[in-house]
Design an enzyme around this catalytic site. Sequence first.
Site, mmCIF file in Angstrom:
data_model
loop_
_atom_site.group_PDB
_atom_site.id
_atom_site.type_symbol
_atom_site.label_atom_id
_atom_site.label_comp_id
_atom_site.label_asym_id
_atom_site.label_seq_id
_atom_site.Cartn_x
_atom_site.Cartn_y
_atom_site.Cartn_z
ATOM 1 N NE ARG A 160 -2.241 1.401 3.557
ATOM 2 C CZ ARG A 160 -1.904 2.646 3.867
ATOM 3 N NH1 ARG A 160 -2.223 3.632 3.062
ATOM 4 N NH2 ARG A 160 -1.226 2.923 4.970
ATOM 5 C CB CYS B 96 -5.017 1.406 12.822
ATOM 6 S SG CYS B 96 -4.458 1.616 11.119
ATOM 7 N NE ARG C 3 -6.462 -2.509 9.904
ATOM 8 C CZ ARG C 3 -5.550 -1.927 9.128
ATOM 9 N NH1 ARG C 3 -4.415 -2.548 8.854
ATOM 10 N NH2 ARG C 3 -5.746 -0.744 8.601
ATOM 11 C CB SER C 4 -1.999 -2.025 11.054
ATOM 12 O OG SER C 4 -0.992 -1.367 10.314
ATOM 13 C CB CYS C 5 0.767 -0.298 15.761
ATOM 14 S SG CYS C 5 1.289 0.974 16.889
ATOM 15 C CG HIS D 7 4.362 -1.219 10.976
ATOM 16 N ND1 HIS D 7 3.139 -1.850 11.076
ATOM 17 C CD2 HIS D 7 4.091 0.053 10.568
ATOM 18 C CE1 HIS D 7 2.184 -1.002 10.718
ATOM 19 N NE2 HIS D 7 2.733 0.155 10.420
ATOM 20 C CE1 TYR E 70 4.760 2.260 6.343
ATOM 21 C CE2 TYR E 70 4.319 3.209 8.494
ATOM 22 C CZ TYR E 70 3.871 2.592 7.344
ATOM 23 O OH TYR E 70 2.537 2.294 7.197
HETATM 24 N N1 LIG Z 1 1.340 5.842 8.131
HETATM 25 C C1 LIG Z 1 0.357 6.207 8.984
HETATM 26 N N2 LIG Z 1 0.637 6.276 10.298
HETATM 27 C C2 LIG Z 1 -0.320 6.654 11.181
HETATM 28 O O1 LIG Z 1 -0.015 6.716 12.386
HETATM 29 C C3 LIG Z 1 -1.636 6.930 10.702
HETATM 30 C C4 LIG Z 1 -1.896 6.834 9.316
HETATM 31 N N3 LIG Z 1 -0.882 6.479 8.487
HETATM 32 N N4 LIG Z 1 -3.105 7.137 8.802
HETATM 33 C C5 LIG Z 1 -4.258 7.342 9.656
HETATM 34 C C6 LIG Z 1 -3.900 7.932 10.948
HETATM 35 C C7 LIG Z 1 -3.505 9.381 10.959
HETATM 36 N N5 LIG Z 1 -2.574 9.420 12.084
HETATM 37 C C8 LIG Z 1 -1.554 10.344 12.194
HETATM 38 C C9 LIG Z 1 -1.320 11.244 11.173
HETATM 39 C C10 LIG Z 1 -0.306 12.169 11.271
HETATM 40 C C11 LIG Z 1 0.472 12.207 12.412
HETATM 41 C C12 LIG Z 1 1.547 13.251 12.516
HETATM 42 O O2 LIG Z 1 1.921 13.871 11.536
HETATM 43 N N6 LIG Z 1 2.064 13.514 13.699
HETATM 44 C C13 LIG Z 1 3.124 14.474 13.921
HETATM 45 C C14 LIG Z 1 2.588 15.876 14.078
HETATM 46 C C15 LIG Z 1 1.262 15.946 14.771
HETATM 47 C C16 LIG Z 1 0.673 17.339 14.953
HETATM 48 O O3 LIG Z 1 1.363 18.362 14.732
HETATM 49 O O4 LIG Z 1 -0.499 17.411 15.349
HETATM 50 C C17 LIG Z 1 3.897 14.047 15.160
HETATM 51 O O5 LIG Z 1 5.048 14.474 15.273
HETATM 52 O O6 LIG Z 1 3.353 13.305 15.983
HETATM 53 C C18 LIG Z 1 0.232 11.305 13.448
HETATM 54 C C19 LIG Z 1 -0.769 10.388 13.340
HETATM 55 C C20 LIG Z 1 -2.454 8.123 12.674
HETATM 56 N N7 LIG Z 1 -2.700 7.304 11.543
HETATM 57 O O1 LIG Z 2 -4.577 5.052 14.714
HETATM 58 C C1 LIG Z 2 -3.762 4.667 13.841
HETATM 59 C C2 LIG Z 2 -4.060 4.707 12.490
HETATM 60 C C3 LIG Z 2 -3.135 4.266 11.606
HETATM 61 N N1 LIG Z 2 -1.931 3.799 12.033
HETATM 62 C C4 LIG Z 2 -0.947 3.347 11.008
HETATM 63 C C5 LIG Z 2 -0.599 1.899 10.933
HETATM 64 C C6 LIG Z 2 -0.115 1.751 9.507
HETATM 65 O O2 LIG Z 2 1.233 2.194 9.414
HETATM 66 C C7 LIG Z 2 -1.005 2.731 8.747
HETATM 67 C C8 LIG Z 2 -2.213 2.060 8.145
HETATM 68 O O3 LIG Z 2 -1.826 1.244 7.096
HETATM 69 P P1 LIG Z 2 -2.533 -0.153 6.758
HETATM 70 O O4 LIG Z 2 -1.902 -0.533 5.435
HETATM 71 O O5 LIG Z 2 -3.994 0.113 6.618
HETATM 72 O O6 LIG Z 2 -2.186 -1.113 7.855
HETATM 73 O O7 LIG Z 2 -1.434 3.661 9.717
HETATM 74 C C9 LIG Z 2 -1.621 3.776 13.365
HETATM 75 O O8 LIG Z 2 -0.512 3.380 13.783
HETATM 76 N N2 LIG Z 2 -2.559 4.197 14.244
#
Ligand SMILES: Nc1nc(=O)c2c([nH]1)NC[C@@H]1CN(c3ccc(C(=O)N[C@@H](CCC(=O)O)C(=O)O)cc3)CN21
Ligand SMILES: O=c1ccn([C@H]2C[C@H](O)[C@@H](COP(=O)(O)O)O2)c(=O)[nH]1
Length: 283
Positions: free
Chosen positions: A22, A160, A180-182, A221, A223
């Site tokens: 993905r 997730c 399920r995924s973190c 995980h 990345y």
């Molecule tokens: N790859 C991925 N990881 C995730 O943790 C994740 C997703 N996708 N997609 C759905 C949601 C969205 N989430 C997110 C999205 C962005 C941040 C992020 O950018 N955090 C930064 C800045 C946060 C802020 O300024 O509010 C950080 O440093 O924590 C964290 C969780 C958690 N989820």
């Molecule tokens: O609350 C959340 C939402 C998303 N994530 C992370 C976990 C994965 O890295 C991606 C989602 O990818 P999938 O391919 O759907 O597993 O977003 C998270 O840690 N916590």
Amino acid sequence: MKQYLDLSQRIIDEGQWVANERTGKRCLTLINADLTYDVGNGEFPLVTTRKSYWKSAVAEMLGYLRGYDNAADFRALGTKTWDANANDNEAWLNNPYRKGVDDMGLCYGAIGRNFPKPDGGTIDLLRQIVDDLSAKKDNRGEILTFYHPGAFHMACLRPCMYSHHFSLLGDTLYLNSTQRSCDVPLGLNFNMVQVYFLLAIMAQITGNKPGKAYHKIVNAHIYEDQLELMRDVQLKREPFPAPTFHINPDIRSLEDLETWVTLDDFSVEGYQYHEPIAYPFSV
Ligand SMILES: Nc1nc(=O)c2c([nH]1)NC[C@@H]1CN(c3ccc(C(=O)N[C@@H](CCC(=O)O)C(=O)O)cc3)CN21
Ligand SMILES: O=c1ccn([C@H]2C[C@H](O)[C@@H](COP(=O)(O)O)O2)c(=O)[nH]1
């Protein structure tokens, strides 16, 4: 905090490289982790080895509880975390079910507050759970699930943290949350706060005492483009003592949460943290 650092270190020591289709990236991956938060004793699991944006985390969970299905509503509440998944993912942009800019589709609260029934209509799972727990009832199935495989093709992402199971022993409320995924460097930072917050707020609005929250993670995980920052920067830092989390005691019901509550109704006291780390985010 120690649990977070131990899990991160365990992924580095024992994880296996797995290609993820993905995102097109490889992840260092470990299967199964169990974290516990003693909410009754106020052990707030906020990461201190970098600045953690706890308000964003609370805003996300509040949006799920309200049944939000678009990134604009999440932004209005105080978090931009859904912008990328709603607007920057090629597969979702080309999905015929996407209703336009900021739409996330049928996921999280849009499912949990409106769970489709095979014989027609929907169920508001959260409403049922709040009503039961307020009446001191636990039917051994007080499960808020966001997981509906029949709706995955209509959402930008599968949930997730997909299940939150509440239990009452006397007037003490417990929570088992399953993920399920973190994404440990970014997502887990938020998810720990969210599990703690969910138990604390549900206890408050149902008139119970919070006990412990158990957080099960299946696929944990890091990345490939986050690994160096975690291994060589964050894990080299000494954690600070845990801060404490406060909720406005005037929040008394699900309706309060749905109507007037804002992030100003929550505060964190005594938060000492190290410099921010900007981890790369994979859409
Ligand atoms: N790859 C991925 N990881 C995730 O943790 C994740 C997703 N996708 N997609 C759905 C949601 C969205 N989430 C997110 C999205 C962005 C941040 C992020 O950018 N955090 C930064 C800045 C946060 C802020 O300024 O509010 C950080 O440093 O924590 C964290 C969780 C958690 N989820
Ligand atoms: O609350 C959340 C939402 C998303 N994530 C992370 C976990 C994965 O890295 C991606 C989602 O990818 P999938 O391919 O759907 O597993 O977003 C998270 O840690 N916590």
